[in-house]
Scaffold this motif. Structure first.
Motif, PDB file in Angstrom:
ATOM      1  N   ASP A   1       0.832  -0.735   0.618  1.00 43.60           N
ATOM      2  CA  ASP A   1       0.330  -0.641  -0.516  1.00 43.60           C
ATOM      3  C   ASP A   1       0.564   1.328  -0.097  1.00 43.60           C
ATOM      4  N   ILE A   2       1.586   1.023   0.860  1.00 42.31           N
ATOM      5  CA  ILE A   2       2.894   2.088   1.282  1.00 42.31           C
ATOM      6  C   ILE A   2       3.482   2.362  -0.361  1.00 42.31           C
ATOM      7  N   ALA A   3       4.127   1.479  -0.795  1.00 46.21           N
ATOM      8  CA  ALA A   3       4.688   1.684  -2.510  1.00 46.21           C
ATOM      9  C   ALA A   3       3.987   2.335  -2.975  1.00 46.21           C
ATOM     10  N   ASN A   4       2.180   1.867  -3.411  1.00 48.68           N
ATOM     11  CA  ASN A   4       1.819   2.199  -4.342  1.00 48.68           C
ATOM     12  C   ASN A   4       1.345   3.984  -4.109  1.00 48.68           C
ATOM     13  N   VAL A   5       1.426   4.350  -2.980  1.00 48.72           N
ATOM     14  CA  VAL A   5       0.898   5.447  -2.807  1.00 48.72           C
ATOM     15  C   VAL A   5       1.598   7.419  -3.816  1.00 48.72           C
ATOM     16  N   THR A   6       0.937   7.827  -4.673  1.00 45.79           N
ATOM     17  CA  THR A   6       1.354   9.193  -4.587  1.00 45.79           C
ATOM     18  C   THR A   6       0.929  10.056  -4.337  1.00 45.79           C
TER      19      THR A   6
END
Length: 208
Positions: free
Chosen positions: A177-182
């Motif tokens: 989830d963190i890696a996919n945050v923009t």
């Protein structure tokens, strides 16, 4: 192991009773003996006498250097100070003294580039293991600060990526989830998200 400082070994504890009697018959103040001071042997060693290999960027020899360095730490019972999964014990003066000694060996025995090789390897191989999110993040930040001190500053995005890379598998969904945050989260934001997940997991397990 420790030795007693000779300058303080004459005292055996606090004085008892009254102090010396003066010429006028009055009692003088009680003078307490100085406390015993312990000096750990590893505080005074010369690193090069135990680690004859100097780290070299042009002639990579990290593995050989690390073997000598680990042997030295093991000789003095300090391996847990270079074990990323070991918990810090900042309330114990002996632990703190030992930790500063190991840091001095790393940062003061060779040039900055040599130190950077060791610290970079430690930084990129760090894993959470059984550490709490807070302790794990503290370890990452401490290594990043040390790298900055030897001229190799770590960008915030690298801190976040390294944080996610070494997470305990139970945080894998949160890491995704963190890696996919923009835009990509800062280290502080990622730490907060993981701390919240840790709190939820603790609450969940406590009700089972």
């Amino acid at each position: 192991m420790s030795v007693t400082n000779a300058s303080t070994s004459a005292g055996t504890g606090k004085g008892t009773g009254s102090g010396p009697t003066g010429a006028d018959g009055t009692k003088g103040p009680i003078v307490n003996a100085a406390p015993t001071v312990f000096i750990n042997l590893y505080c005074t060693i010369v690193v090069r006498s135990h680690v004859p290999v100097v780290l070299d960027l042009k002639n990579p020899n990290y593995t050989k250097w690390l073997s000598f360095f680990r042997t030295m730490c093991g000789k003095f019972g300090l391996l847990h100070h270079i074990d990323d999964s070991a918990l810090a014990n900042l309330d114990d003066p002996n632990w703190v003294q030992a930790d500063y000694s190991v840091k001095r060996w790393i940062l003061g025995s060779d040039n900055k580039e040599s130190c950077a090789i060791f610290l970079s390897n430690q930084f990129h191989s760090l894993v959470q293991g059984k550490l709490s999110v807070s302790d794990y993040c503290q370890c990452i930040k401490a290594l990043a600060d040390s790298l900055r001190d030897v001229g190799h500053a770590v960008r915030d995005s690298q801190l976040t990526l390294n944080l996610l890379r070494g997470l305990n598998p139970r945080y894998s969904n949160t890491a995704d989830d963190i890696a996919n945050v923009t835009p990509f989260p800062t280290f502080a934001q990622a730490r907060s998200m993981l701390a919240l997940k840790e709190l939820r997991l603790a609450t969940l397990y406590s009700t089972l």
